[in-house]
Design an enzyme around this catalytic site. Structure first.
Site, PDB file in Angstrom:
ATOM      1  N   ARG A 103       0.868  -1.193   0.000  1.00 26.83           N
ATOM      2  CA  ARG A 103       0.000   0.000   0.000  1.00 26.83           C
ATOM      3  C   ARG A 103       0.894   1.228   0.000  1.00 26.83           C
ATOM      4  NH1 ARG A 103      -5.059   2.084   3.544  1.00 26.83           N
ATOM      5  NH2 ARG A 103      -6.003   0.596   2.138  1.00 26.83           N
ATOM      6  N   HIS A 130      -7.464   0.657  -6.233  1.00 25.88           N
ATOM      7  CA  HIS A 130      -7.666  -0.079  -4.975  1.00 25.88           C
ATOM      8  C   HIS A 130      -8.464  -1.351  -5.312  1.00 25.88           C
ATOM      9  CE1 HIS A 130      -7.784  -0.914  -0.841  1.00 25.88           C
ATOM     10  NE2 HIS A 130      -8.618   0.006  -0.391  1.00 25.88           N
ATOM     11  N   GLN A 133     -10.489  -3.645  -2.743  1.00 24.80           N
ATOM     12  CA  GLN A 133     -11.703  -3.022  -2.205  1.00 24.80           C
ATOM     13  C   GLN A 133     -12.896  -3.316  -3.115  1.00 24.80           C
ATOM     14  OE1 GLN A 133     -12.203  -0.957   0.734  1.00 24.80           O
ATOM     15  NE2 GLN A 133     -14.316  -1.339   0.145  1.00 24.80           N
ATOM     16  N   ASP A 226     -16.826   8.074  -1.310  1.00 25.01           N
ATOM     17  CA  ASP A 226     -15.519   7.933  -0.667  1.00 25.01           C
ATOM     18  C   ASP A 226     -15.152   9.314  -0.114  1.00 25.01           C
ATOM     19  OD1 ASP A 226     -12.955   7.127   0.083  1.00 25.01           O
ATOM     20  OD2 ASP A 226     -12.150   7.091  -1.957  1.00 25.01           O
ATOM     21  N   CYS A 267     -16.093   2.771   1.123  1.00 20.85           N
ATOM     22  CA  CYS A 267     -14.948   1.904   1.423  1.00 20.85           C
ATOM     23  C   CYS A 267     -14.454   2.083   2.859  1.00 20.85           C
ATOM     24  CB  CYS A 267     -13.824   2.163   0.427  1.00 20.85           C
ATOM     25  SG  CYS A 267     -13.361   3.898   0.302  1.00 20.85           S
ATOM     26  N   ARG A 312     -13.925  -7.305   3.066  1.00 20.18           N
ATOM     27  CA  ARG A 312     -12.519  -7.101   2.681  1.00 20.18           C
ATOM     28  C   ARG A 312     -11.708  -8.352   3.018  1.00 20.18           C
ATOM     29  NH1 ARG A 312     -10.138  -2.423   2.361  1.00 20.18           N
ATOM     30  NH2 ARG A 312      -8.710  -3.635   1.076  1.00 20.18           N
TER      31      ARG A 312
END
Ligand code: CP
Ligand code: NVA
Length: 330
Positions: A103, A130, A133, A226, A267, A312
Site C-alpha cells: 500500500r 484499490h 476493495q 468515498d 470503502c 474485505r
C-alpha cells in the site's frame, strides 16, 4: 491460471476470473461462518508493506493469512527506496516470502515489486487503484441487491478521479454493470480510462456515464461515496470542500434514487460525524459537521458499510488463496 499471478489492478483480470474470485470469496466466508479453517497456506509467509496508514486492509490481510495458516510480517519502515532500490528490495523479499502486499503512493512501485519479486504481489491501494476493495464491494452487492451484477445501476458520487473512482469504474465495466460517476467536471476520471472502459463495456454490456447532476442517481441500486480528500492530498481540503459539498450523500439524495431498496456503500474510513481528530479539525476550519455522507445515511437501513468492511477479509483471502495455491486452477 491464477497461481503465481499478481493483483495490481482489476484491468488485468477477465470478467470470468473476477467471477471465480468472487465465488471463492463467498465460499471462504461460508467456511469461516462454520468455523472451518483448512489452512491452505500453511508454512507460507507473507509480507505487508505500508507507506500509508490502514485499518481494514492491513487487518484483512493479517486475519485472512492467519486463518489459512500463513505467517505475516508487517513492514512500514523498510529501507525500500531510501537506502535500497525497489528492484533490490523486491528481490530480497521474494526470497523470503510467498506473497507481498503493498500500500502506498505510486502505482509504479507496486508494478516494480511485481516485476522483480518473483512471487505474487497484491495492490493494497495506490494513488491510482484499490482493486481488493472493489472485490469486497461487489461481494457486498451480491449479498444485498437481489439481481445479478450485470443488471445493477451503480452510482459513485464524489471524487470520481481518485483510486476508488477509477477502480469502481473498471469493476463495473468488467462485470457488465451500469456505472454512473456523479462529480463536478473538474473531478471526472481520466478521459483515456473512461474511453477504454466504454470500449470494454461494448463487450461486457456495461455502460459508463458521467454527470455533474445529482439527479443522475434516479434508479440507482447502489450509491457509493468515498472521502473527498484521499491520503496524500491533505493540502486540498479547502478546494475539495468547495467542489464537493453539493455532492454529499444525504437522505434526500437516497430518495431521489426512487428505489426503496437502494443500498449505501463506502470503502471507509468515513467523515460522517465529529468523532475523529481530522473531522474536528475540518469543523474548526470550515464549519462542516459531516463531509461526504451524513450521519443519518451512514446509520440508516440502506447502509451496509460494515458488511462491506468485513468482506474485505473474505475477498482478500480469496485473492491470496487463488494466487499462492492451485485452488482455482484444479
Ligand atoms: N477501505 C480501506 O482500504 O480501509 P483502510 O484504509 O483502513 O485499509
Ligand atoms: N480514496 C481513499 C481510499 C481509502 C480507502 C484514499 O486513498 O485515501
Amino acid at each position: 491460471m491464477f497461481k503465481g499471478r499478481h493483483l495490481l489492478t482489476l484491468l488485468d483480470y477477465s470478467p470470468e476470473e473476477i467471477r471465480k474470485l468472487l465465488d471463492l470469496a463467498h465460499q471462504v466466508k461460508r467456511e469461516k461462518r462454520e468455523r472451518i479453517f483448512p489452512e491452505r497456506m500453511k508454512n507460507m509467509n507473507i509480507v505487508l508493506l505500508f507507506e500509508k496508514t490502514s485499518t481494514r486492509t492491513r487487518c484483512a490481510f493479517e486475519v485472512a493469512a492467519n486463518d489459512e495458516g500463513a505467517k505475516v510480517t508487517f513492514l512500514s519502515n523498510s529501507q525500500m527506496g531510501k537506502k535500497e532500490s525497489l528492484e533490490d528490495t523486491a528481490k530480497v523479499l521474494g526470497r523470503f516470502y510467498d506473497g507481498i502486499e503493498f500500500r502506498g503512493f505510486e502505482q509504479k512501485t507496486v508494478e516494480l515489486l511485481a516485476k522483480y519479486a518473483q512471487v505474487p504481489v497484491w495492490n493494497g491501494l495506490t494513488d491510482l487503484y484499490h482493486p481488493t476493495q472493489v472485490l469486497a464491494d461487489w461481494m457486498t452487492i451480491e449479498e444485498h441487491v437481489k439481481k445479478p451484477l450485470s443488471e445493477v445501476k451503480f452510482c459513485y458520487v464524489g471524487d470520481a478521479r481518485n483510486n476508488m473512482g477509477n477502480s469502481l469504474m473498471i469493476g463495473c465495466a468488467k462485470m457488465g454493470m451500469d456505472f454512473v460517476g456523479i462529480a463536478p467536471k473538474s473531478l471526472f476520471p481520466d478521459e483515456k480510462l473512461v474511453e477504454r472502459m466504454r470500449e470494454l463495456g461494448r463487450e461486457t454490456g456495461a455502460s459508463i456515464t458521467l454527470s455533474d447532476d445529482i439527479a443522475a442517481v434516479e434508479g440507482a441500486d447502489v450509491i457509493y461515496t468515498d472521502v473527498w480528500v484521499s491520503m496524500g492530498e491533505e493540502a486540498q481540503f479547502a478546494e475539495r470542500i468547495e467542489a464537493l459539498s453539493p455532492y454529499r450523500v444525504t437522505m434526500d439524495m437516497l430518495r431521489r434514487a426512487n428505489n426503496p431498496d437502494v443500498i449505501f456503500l463506502h470503502c471507509l474510513p468515513s467523515f460522517h460525524d465529529l468523532e475523529t481528530s481530522v473531522g474536528r479539525d475540518i469543523y474548526e476550519k470550515f464549519g462542516l459537521t459531516e463531509m461526504e455522507v451524513t450521519d443519518e445515511v451512514f446509520r440508516s437501513r440502506h447502509s451496509v458499510v460494515f458488511d462491506e468492511a468485513e468482506n474485505r477479509m473474505h475477498t482478500i483471502k480469496a485473492v491470496m488463496l487463488a494466487t499462492t495455491t492451485d485452488i482455482l486452477d484444479r
